[in-house]
Design a protein around this motif. Structure first.
Motif, PDB file in Angstrom:
ATOM      1  N   GLU A  97      -0.537-119.267 -21.458  1.00 21.25           N
ATOM      2  CA  GLU A  97       0.264-118.371 -20.624  1.00 21.25           C
ATOM      3  C   GLU A  97       1.128-119.132 -19.627  1.00 21.25           C
ATOM      4  OE1 GLU A  97       0.488-115.095 -20.771  1.00 21.25           O
ATOM      5  OE2 GLU A  97      -0.974-114.824 -22.389  1.00 21.25           O
ATOM      6  N   GLY A  98       1.067-120.462 -19.688  1.00 18.84           N
ATOM      7  CA  GLY A  98       1.855-121.258 -18.758  1.00 18.84           C
ATOM      8  C   GLY A  98       1.257-121.317 -17.368  1.00 18.84           C
ATOM      9  N   LEU A  99      -0.047-121.107 -17.259  1.00 15.77           N
ATOM     10  CA  LEU A  99      -0.719-121.082 -15.964  1.00 15.77           C
ATOM     11  C   LEU A  99      -1.711-122.236 -15.865  1.00 15.77           C
ATOM     12  CD1 LEU A  99      -1.488-117.250 -15.868  1.00 15.77           C
ATOM     13  CD2 LEU A  99       0.300-118.436 -14.576  1.00 15.77           C
ATOM     14  N   SER A 100      -2.020-122.640 -14.630  1.00 15.76           N
ATOM     15  CA  SER A 100      -3.029-123.664 -14.389  1.00 15.76           C
ATOM     16  C   SER A 100      -4.276-123.004 -13.806  1.00 15.76           C
ATOM     17  CB  SER A 100      -2.494-124.732 -13.435  1.00 15.76           C
ATOM     18  OG  SER A 100      -2.158-124.146 -12.188  1.00 15.76           O
ATOM     19  N   SER A 101      -5.318-123.804 -13.532  1.00 15.39           N
ATOM     20  CA  SER A 101      -6.573-123.223 -13.047  1.00 15.39           C
ATOM     21  C   SER A 101      -7.290-124.196 -12.132  1.00 15.39           C
ATOM     22  CB  SER A 101      -7.486-122.861 -14.227  1.00 15.39           C
ATOM     23  OG  SER A 101      -7.888-124.041 -14.914  1.00 15.39           O
ATOM     24  N   SER A 102      -8.189-123.629 -11.317  1.00 11.86           N
ATOM     25  CA  SER A 102      -9.165-124.406 -10.554  1.00 11.86           C
ATOM     26  C   SER A 102     -10.510-123.723 -10.751  1.00 11.86           C
ATOM     27  CB  SER A 102      -8.798-124.451  -9.069  1.00 11.86           C
ATOM     28  OG  SER A 102      -8.829-123.146  -8.514  1.00 11.86           O
ATOM     29  N   SER A 103     -11.598-124.496 -10.668  1.00 18.04           N
ATOM     30  CA  SER A 103     -12.918-123.950 -10.991  1.00 18.04           C
ATOM     31  C   SER A 103     -13.907-124.200  -9.862  1.00 18.04           C
ATOM     32  CB  SER A 103     -13.459-124.566 -12.286  1.00 18.04           C
ATOM     33  OG  SER A 103     -12.627-124.249 -13.389  1.00 18.04           O
TER      34      SER A 103
END
Length: 348
Positions: A97-103
């Motif tokens: 989706e062209g998105l990044s993440s943090s966990s």
């Protein structure tokens, strides 16, 4: 009379043909057509230019809705549904989706280890294109080794297991030997393991059971002590007190008073009647018998007389010669004073 032909008629003033349209600045019809074609081409060129500039902008709006451009909505997209995915799959879905993440990681009673238990923003909520979605990854259920809790306060135990997912169930029970709010039993016992979602059961002291002091006034002291004992109280002391109305041995009152709500096992004092107030025996020796008897009866004491014969001319004839007990002795109402009275016998 014939009607003039409007086409062939001429204006005698300027020589122009009647019925022909007049053109500004003397333009002919062909010149006007050519000028109209040039204007039309210009409008088409302007439209094509605007269309060429607008298509890339509209491409930024998924709905191709011009309102999205005006409101800036083209800069956002809906956050995808990630809950329940494993962490790697969730990250892959965001990349697509062209998105990044943090966990971040947290224990969870319901979500298996490694799966997404929460996301921010939630599914379907707007997220900036190319932006970041925060993921909370389950660490599974947390294990807790149960410590010794007996003797701890209820509040401290609840605080200890706060935010652990362990359910703390409390049953309150009266206890004469334990402080109110103190844990007196626990299940499971110390050393056992609890996980998120498990239950810890506690029995917490309510303190001593409370009872109302029963009314025992006017009852005999023995019966009153029996009733108080059955109610959970301890008769520690019996005090006697003079009372003009209640008979000796009858209960006058309790300390604490009847009706007070006290802990079971509280010590109670009985105040018992010792009979009416005592009377002081008057001095009766030398007084006439009738006067002596009246004096005793006035204070509730009974006179018992015996006779001692004397000469009728004896000056003590008819008087009290002696008394038992002596003057000044304290007696209860109804007690007896023995009087020896002189009586004249045969002349000597």
């Amino acid at each position: 009379m014939s009607t003039p032909d409007p086409v062939s008629s001429t204006d005698q003033t300027d020589g122009s043909v009647i019925g022909q349209p007049e053109h500004p600045q003397g333009e002919t019809a062909d010149e006007l057509r050519r000028r109209g074609l040039r204007s039309g081409r210009l409008v088409v060129l302007i439209f094509l230019a605007l269309l060429g500039a607008g298509v890339p902008l509209l491409a930024l709006s998924p709905t191709l809705n011009p309102a999205d451009l005006l409101l800036g909505r083209y800069r956002y997209q809906d956050a995808p549904e990630l809950l329940g995915m494993t962490q790697p799959k969730a990250i892959q879905a965001l990349v697509r989706e062209g998105l990044s993440s943090s966990s971040a990681f947290a224990f969870s009673a319901n979500t298996p280890r490694g799966e997404i238990t929460a996301q921010d923003p939630p599914p379907g909520e707007p997220v900036r294109r190319g932006g970041k979605v925060k993921l909370t990854v389950s660490r599974g259920q947390e294990d807790f080794v149960v410590p010794e809790l007996v003797g701890s306060t209820r509040a401290s135990v609840e605080k200890l297991f706060d935010n652990t997912g362990v359910k703390v169930e409390v049953v309150e029970f009266p206890s004469e030997n334990d402080v109110a709010g103190e844990v007196i039993r626990q299940d499971p016992l110390p050393g056992n393991v609890l996980r998120t979602g498990n239950t810890l059961s506690l029995v917490v002291s309510m303190g001593a059971e409370r009872r109302d002091v029963p009314e025992v006034r006017r009852l005999p002291s023995d019966g009153a002590a029996f009733i108080l004992g059955n109610a959970g109280f301890i008769v520690e002391k019996v005090t006697k007190e003079r009372d003009p109305f209640l008979p000796k041995g009858a209960v006058l009152r309790t300390k604490p008073a009847a009706g007070q709500n006290l802990n079971k096992g509280t010590k109670v004092e009985l105040v018992v009647s010792d009979g009416p107030p005592q009377a002081k025996v008057p001095g009766l020796v030398g007084t006439q018998e009738t006067q002596a008897i009246e004096s005793l009866e006035s204070v509730g004491i009974i006179a018992a007389t015996t006779t001692e014969l004397v000469n009728p001319r004896d000056p003590n004839n008819g008087k009290v010669l002696s008394q038992v007990p002596d003057a000044g002795t304290m007696l209860d109402p109804g007690d007896v004073v023995e009087l020896t009275v002189a009586r004249g016998g045969a002349p000597g």
